[in-house]
Every structure is written in C-alpha cells, then in structure tokens.
Write a protein that holds these residues in place. Structure first.
Motif, PDB file in Angstrom:
ATOM      1  N   ALA A   1      -5.997   0.164   1.454  1.00 18.47           N
ATOM      2  CA  ALA A   1      -5.011  -0.894   1.700  1.00 18.47           C
ATOM      3  C   ALA A   1      -4.127  -1.120   0.478  1.00 18.47           C
ATOM      4  CB  ALA A   1      -5.713  -2.186   2.101  1.00 18.47           C
ATOM      5  N   ALA A   2      -4.748  -1.182  -0.699  1.00 19.16           N
ATOM      6  CA  ALA A   2      -3.974  -1.391  -1.925  1.00 19.16           C
ATOM      7  C   ALA A   2      -3.021  -0.226  -2.172  1.00 19.16           C
ATOM      8  CB  ALA A   2      -4.917  -1.566  -3.112  1.00 19.16           C
ATOM      9  N   SER A   3      -3.478   0.983  -1.876  1.00 19.52           N
ATOM     10  CA  SER A   3      -2.636   2.169  -2.077  1.00 19.52           C
ATOM     11  C   SER A   3      -1.441   2.157  -1.134  1.00 19.52           C
ATOM     12  CB  SER A   3      -3.465   3.436  -1.854  1.00 19.52           C
ATOM     13  OG  SER A   3      -4.549   3.506  -2.755  1.00 19.52           O
ATOM     14  N   LEU A   4      -1.689   1.838   0.129  1.00 19.53           N
ATOM     15  CA  LEU A   4      -0.599   1.797   1.100  1.00 19.53           C
ATOM     16  C   LEU A   4       0.395   0.688   0.770  1.00 19.53           C
ATOM     17  CD1 LEU A   4      -2.637   2.417   4.366  1.00 19.53           C
ATOM     18  CD2 LEU A   4      -0.835   3.910   3.469  1.00 19.53           C
ATOM     19  N   ARG A   5      -0.120  -0.468   0.408  1.00 25.21           N
ATOM     20  CA  ARG A   5       0.773  -1.575   0.053  1.00 25.21           C
ATOM     21  C   ARG A   5       1.652  -1.200  -1.143  1.00 25.21           C
ATOM     22  NH1 ARG A   5      -0.421  -7.485   0.618  1.00 25.21           N
ATOM     23  NH2 ARG A   5      -1.470  -7.788   2.618  1.00 25.21           N
ATOM     24  N   ALA A   6       1.022  -0.658  -2.180  1.00 23.27           N
ATOM     25  CA  ALA A   6       1.770  -0.312  -3.393  1.00 23.27           C
ATOM     26  C   ALA A   6       2.792   0.786  -3.118  1.00 23.27           C
ATOM     27  CB  ALA A   6       0.802   0.124  -4.489  1.00 23.27           C
TER      28      ALA A   6
ATOM     29  N   GLY B   1      -0.232  13.382  12.701  1.00 26.60           N
ATOM     30  CA  GLY B   1       1.122  13.376  13.244  1.00 26.60           C
ATOM     31  C   GLY B   1       1.494  12.041  13.862  1.00 26.60           C
ATOM     32  N   ARG B   2       0.526  11.411  14.527  1.00 26.86           N
ATOM     33  CA  ARG B   2       0.791  10.112  15.142  1.00 26.86           C
ATOM     34  C   ARG B   2       0.980   9.033  14.076  1.00 26.86           C
ATOM     35  NH1 ARG B   2      -3.553   8.347  19.449  1.00 26.86           N
ATOM     36  NH2 ARG B   2      -3.101  10.502  20.046  1.00 26.86           N
ATOM     37  N   LEU B   3       0.144   9.075  13.053  1.00 26.78           N
ATOM     38  CA  LEU B   3       0.279   8.102  11.967  1.00 26.78           C
ATOM     39  C   LEU B   3       1.599   8.282  11.220  1.00 26.78           C
ATOM     40  CD1 LEU B   3      -3.249   7.854  10.296  1.00 26.78           C
ATOM     41  CD2 LEU B   3      -1.983   6.033  11.449  1.00 26.78           C
ATOM     42  N   SER B   4       1.991   9.532  11.027  1.00 27.28           N
ATOM     43  CA  SER B   4       3.262   9.799  10.350  1.00 27.28           C
ATOM     44  C   SER B   4       4.423   9.208  11.137  1.00 27.28           C
ATOM     45  CB  SER B   4       3.474  11.307  10.185  1.00 27.28           C
ATOM     46  OG  SER B   4       2.467  11.874   9.380  1.00 27.28           O
ATOM     47  N   ARG B   5       4.388   9.388  12.449  1.00 25.69           N
ATOM     48  CA  ARG B   5       5.447   8.818  13.290  1.00 25.69           C
ATOM     49  C   ARG B   5       5.457   7.295  13.189  1.00 25.69           C
ATOM     50  NH1 ARG B   5       8.752  10.316  17.471  1.00 25.69           N
ATOM     51  NH2 ARG B   5       7.985  12.451  17.302  1.00 25.69           N
ATOM     52  N   MET B   6       4.285   6.685  13.200  1.00 21.02           N
ATOM     53  CA  MET B   6       4.213   5.229  13.060  1.00 21.02           C
ATOM     54  C   MET B   6       4.840   4.778  11.746  1.00 21.02           C
ATOM     55  SD  MET B   6       0.311   4.744  14.485  1.00 21.02           S
ATOM     56  CE  MET B   6       0.112   3.119  13.744  1.00 21.02           C
ATOM     57  N   LEU B   7       4.533   5.502  10.673  1.00 23.70           N
ATOM     58  CA  LEU B   7       5.071   5.147   9.357  1.00 23.70           C
ATOM     59  C   LEU B   7       6.594   5.242   9.341  1.00 23.70           C
ATOM     60  CD1 LEU B   7       4.554   4.427   6.398  1.00 23.70           C
ATOM     61  CD2 LEU B   7       4.150   6.854   5.941  1.00 23.70           C
ATOM     62  N   ILE B   8       7.124   6.287   9.952  1.00 26.10           N
ATOM     63  CA  ILE B   8       8.577   6.469   9.991  1.00 26.10           C
ATOM     64  C   ILE B   8       9.239   5.384  10.835  1.00 26.10           C
ATOM     65  CG2 ILE B   8      10.425   7.992  10.810  1.00 26.10           C
ATOM     66  CD1 ILE B   8       8.419  10.321  10.160  1.00 26.10           C
TER      67      ILE B   8
ATOM     68  N   ALA C   1       1.895  -6.106   6.017  1.00 26.49           N
ATOM     69  CA  ALA C   1       1.090  -6.238   7.237  1.00 26.49           C
ATOM     70  C   ALA C   1       0.831  -4.870   7.858  1.00 26.49           C
ATOM     71  CB  ALA C   1       1.798  -7.156   8.234  1.00 26.49           C
ATOM     72  N   PHE C   2       1.843  -4.030   7.849  1.00 29.70           N
ATOM     73  CA  PHE C   2       1.675  -2.689   8.403  1.00 29.70           C
ATOM     74  C   PHE C   2       0.683  -1.881   7.565  1.00 29.70           C
ATOM     75  CE2 PHE C   2       3.162   1.802   8.591  1.00 29.70           C
ATOM     76  CZ  PHE C   2       2.778   2.058   9.896  1.00 29.70           C
ATOM     77  N   ALA C   3       0.765  -2.005   6.248  1.00 28.92           N
ATOM     78  CA  ALA C   3      -0.178  -1.298   5.374  1.00 28.92           C
ATOM     79  C   ALA C   3      -1.612  -1.681   5.711  1.00 28.92           C
ATOM     80  CB  ALA C   3       0.133  -1.612   3.915  1.00 28.92           C
ATOM     81  N   ASP C   4      -1.851  -2.963   5.942  1.00 26.45           N
ATOM     82  CA  ASP C   4      -3.200  -3.417   6.271  1.00 26.45           C
ATOM     83  C   ASP C   4      -3.658  -2.866   7.622  1.00 26.45           C
ATOM     84  OD1 ASP C   4      -3.250  -4.799   3.900  1.00 26.45           O
ATOM     85  OD2 ASP C   4      -2.734  -6.735   4.797  1.00 26.45           O
ATOM     86  N   GLN C   5      -2.738  -2.783   8.576  1.00 27.34           N
ATOM     87  CA  GLN C   5      -3.086  -2.243   9.891  1.00 27.34           C
ATOM     88  C   GLN C   5      -3.435  -0.757   9.802  1.00 27.34           C
ATOM     89  OE1 GLN C   5       0.379  -3.282  12.175  1.00 27.34           O
ATOM     90  NE2 GLN C   5      -0.441  -5.262  12.790  1.00 27.34           N
ATOM     91  N   VAL C   6      -2.663  -0.015   9.020  1.00 26.02           N
ATOM     92  CA  VAL C   6      -2.942   1.415   8.867  1.00 26.02           C
ATOM     93  C   VAL C   6      -4.250   1.617   8.104  1.00 26.02           C
ATOM     94  CG1 VAL C   6      -2.132   3.584   7.857  1.00 26.02           C
ATOM     95  CG2 VAL C   6      -0.515   2.062   9.002  1.00 26.02           C
ATOM     96  N   ALA C   7      -4.494   0.793   7.096  1.00 26.06           N
ATOM     97  CA  ALA C   7      -5.730   0.915   6.318  1.00 26.06           C
ATOM     98  C   ALA C   7      -6.959   0.749   7.202  1.00 26.06           C
ATOM     99  CB  ALA C   7      -5.740  -0.118   5.194  1.00 26.06           C
ATOM    100  N   ALA C   8      -6.839  -0.057   8.246  1.00 27.57           N
ATOM    101  CA  ALA C   8      -7.966  -0.264   9.163  1.00 27.57           C
ATOM    102  C   ALA C   8      -8.288   0.999   9.956  1.00 27.57           C
ATOM    103  CB  ALA C   8      -7.652  -1.414  10.117  1.00 27.57           C
ATOM    104  N   LEU C   9      -7.390   1.965   9.939  1.00 31.81           N
ATOM    105  CA  LEU C   9      -7.609   3.227  10.654  1.00 31.81           C
ATOM    106  C   LEU C   9      -8.263   4.282   9.762  1.00 31.81           C
ATOM    107  CD1 LEU C   9      -4.156   3.394  12.482  1.00 31.81           C
ATOM    108  CD2 LEU C   9      -6.355   2.709  13.462  1.00 31.81           C
ATOM    109  N   ALA C  10      -8.568   3.913   8.525  1.00 30.43           N
ATOM    110  CA  ALA C  10      -9.237   4.837   7.606  1.00 30.43           C
ATOM    111  C   ALA C  10     -10.747   4.710   7.756  1.00 30.43           C
ATOM    112  CB  ALA C  10      -8.828   4.540   6.171  1.00 30.43           C
ATOM    113  N   GLN C  11     -11.434   5.825   7.634  1.00 29.68           N
ATOM    114  CA  GLN C  11     -12.895   5.794   7.673  1.00 29.68           C
ATOM    115  C   GLN C  11     -13.441   6.740   6.609  1.00 29.68           C
ATOM    116  OE1 GLN C  11     -13.429   6.781  11.801  1.00 29.68           O
ATOM    117  NE2 GLN C  11     -13.345   8.988  11.435  1.00 29.68           N
ATOM    118  N   PRO C  12     -14.546   6.356   5.967  1.00 26.92           N
ATOM    119  CA  PRO C  12     -15.108   7.206   4.914  1.00 26.92           C
ATOM    120  C   PRO C  12     -15.425   8.605   5.433  1.00 26.92           C
ATOM    121  CG  PRO C  12     -16.130   5.041   4.897  1.00 26.92           C
ATOM    122  CD  PRO C  12     -15.302   5.115   6.143  1.00 26.92           C
TER     123      PRO C  12
END
Length: 201
Positions: free
Chosen positions: A82-87, A154-161, A186-197
């Motif tokens: 989340a911190a990485s995406l936000r920054a 590919g889906r995440l990339s499209r969302m980001l764009i 807010a978007f960064a936090d939503q995308v971060a929730a899609l990350a898994q170890p």
C-alpha cells in the motif's frame, strides 16, 4: 544564415507543434503555424517531414518516451504494498502537476489519432506504452514486497491506466489537486488489497 541540420530542425518543429497544440489546440497546428512558432521557413517543414501526420507521429513518440522514462523512474518502494503504491502514484501526480501541458497534448493526440485514418495505430501504440509502464510498476512493487497479484496483471494494468487517465482528466478540468490525491490514495489501497504473499493459495 547557416543552414540548420535536419535533425535539429525536426526537433525544433516537434517542440513547436507541442507548444501550439498545448496552447491553442489541434486546429491551430497547421504546418504554417508550426513553422512560424519554430522560426523556420515553410519549406523546411517538407524537407523534414513527409506530412503533418508524420510530424504528429514523431511528436507522440517523443512525448511518450519522455513520459515513460519519468514514470518508470518514479516507482517508489515503501514499507509495504500500500505504501509503495501510494508513493508511486503520488510521484506520478507530481509529474502531472509539474507539466499539465504534456498531459493535455497527449490526450488531444489520442482523440485526434482515433479520428484521423492517416494516424491509424498511433493511439493503439500510445496505450500499449501505457500498459507496459503500468505492468512494470506493478511487477516492480510486487517483486520488492514479496507478493503476487490475485488478479491477472493485464487486468490490473488496465485498471491503473483507467484510474490515472480519469483522475488526470478531471484535474485538468477542475484543478482540484487535493481531490485527485485522495482518489489516487484510495485506489492504491484498493489495489494493495489484491496483493497476496508469495506461496499463499
């Protein structure tokens, strides 16, 4: 008067076209107007470019290359995903606010290319570059944080764009930087929730 080398003249004309389009729109960017902006004789245009479309293709390629370099260099790895995406998104936003004219010109180029059959493929190439950059951002952050994405890249990339395009366009209209940053956070936090170890089922 010494003759200007072709490559230097091409750079001058591309830069002039960028300024004219950003300031006055596509309708104003005639070959005569671009040459006047560049301080070049009209004959120089046809010596450097086969057509106005060729100039616009080079303008798109140069502007995109600069933007991709800026965005790739702007990837920030923080304490977690989340911190990485936000920054990283905030670094992207600093670039938008620093040069809003570049964003306006690129959006105008997209619309113009879609409407002009002679520029077929230009808008597609533009968005392919955006997709590559978005994938690089997501892959770099995932690798650094030791995670994988629960959605296809590919889906995440499209969302980001889609989100960055939308936030940028809205800001070009209302210049509400605080709202833009809130949306990106807010978007960064939503995308971060899609990350898994890595290794999780």
């Amino acid at each position: 008067m010494p003759r200007v080398p072709v490559e230097e003249r091409r750079r001058q004309l591309v830069a002039a076209a960028f300024r004219v389009i950003g300031r006055e729109g596509f309708a104003a960017a005639t070959t005569r107007r671009v040459c006047a902006e560049a301080g070049a004789p009209l004959a120089a245009f046809h010596y450097c470019f086969d057509s106005k479309q060729a100039l616009l293709v080079e303008l798109t390629e140069q502007t995109l290359a600069e933007l991709v370099d800026i965005q790739t260099d702007g990837i920030v790895v923080g304490s977690d995903v989340a911190a990485s995406l936000r920054a990283t998104l905030r670094e992207y936003w600093r670039g938008v606010e620093a040069d809003p004219n570049r964003e306006s010109v690129l959006m105008a180029l997209t619309q113009h290319a879609l409407a002009d059959p002679k520029l077929a493929g230009v808008a597609e190439a533009q968005y392919e570059a955006y997709h590559r950059t978005a994938r690089t951002v997501l892959e770099t952050i995932a690798d650094a944080c030791g995670v994988t994405w629960s959605l296809p890249l590919g889906r995440l990339s499209r969302m980001l764009i889609v989100v960055t395009d939308g936030v940028t366009l809205a800001w070009l209209v209302d210049r509400d930087g605080e709202a833009a940053l809130a949306a990106l956070d807010a978007f960064a936090d939503q995308v971060a929730a899609l990350a898994q170890p890595i290794g999780d089922p």
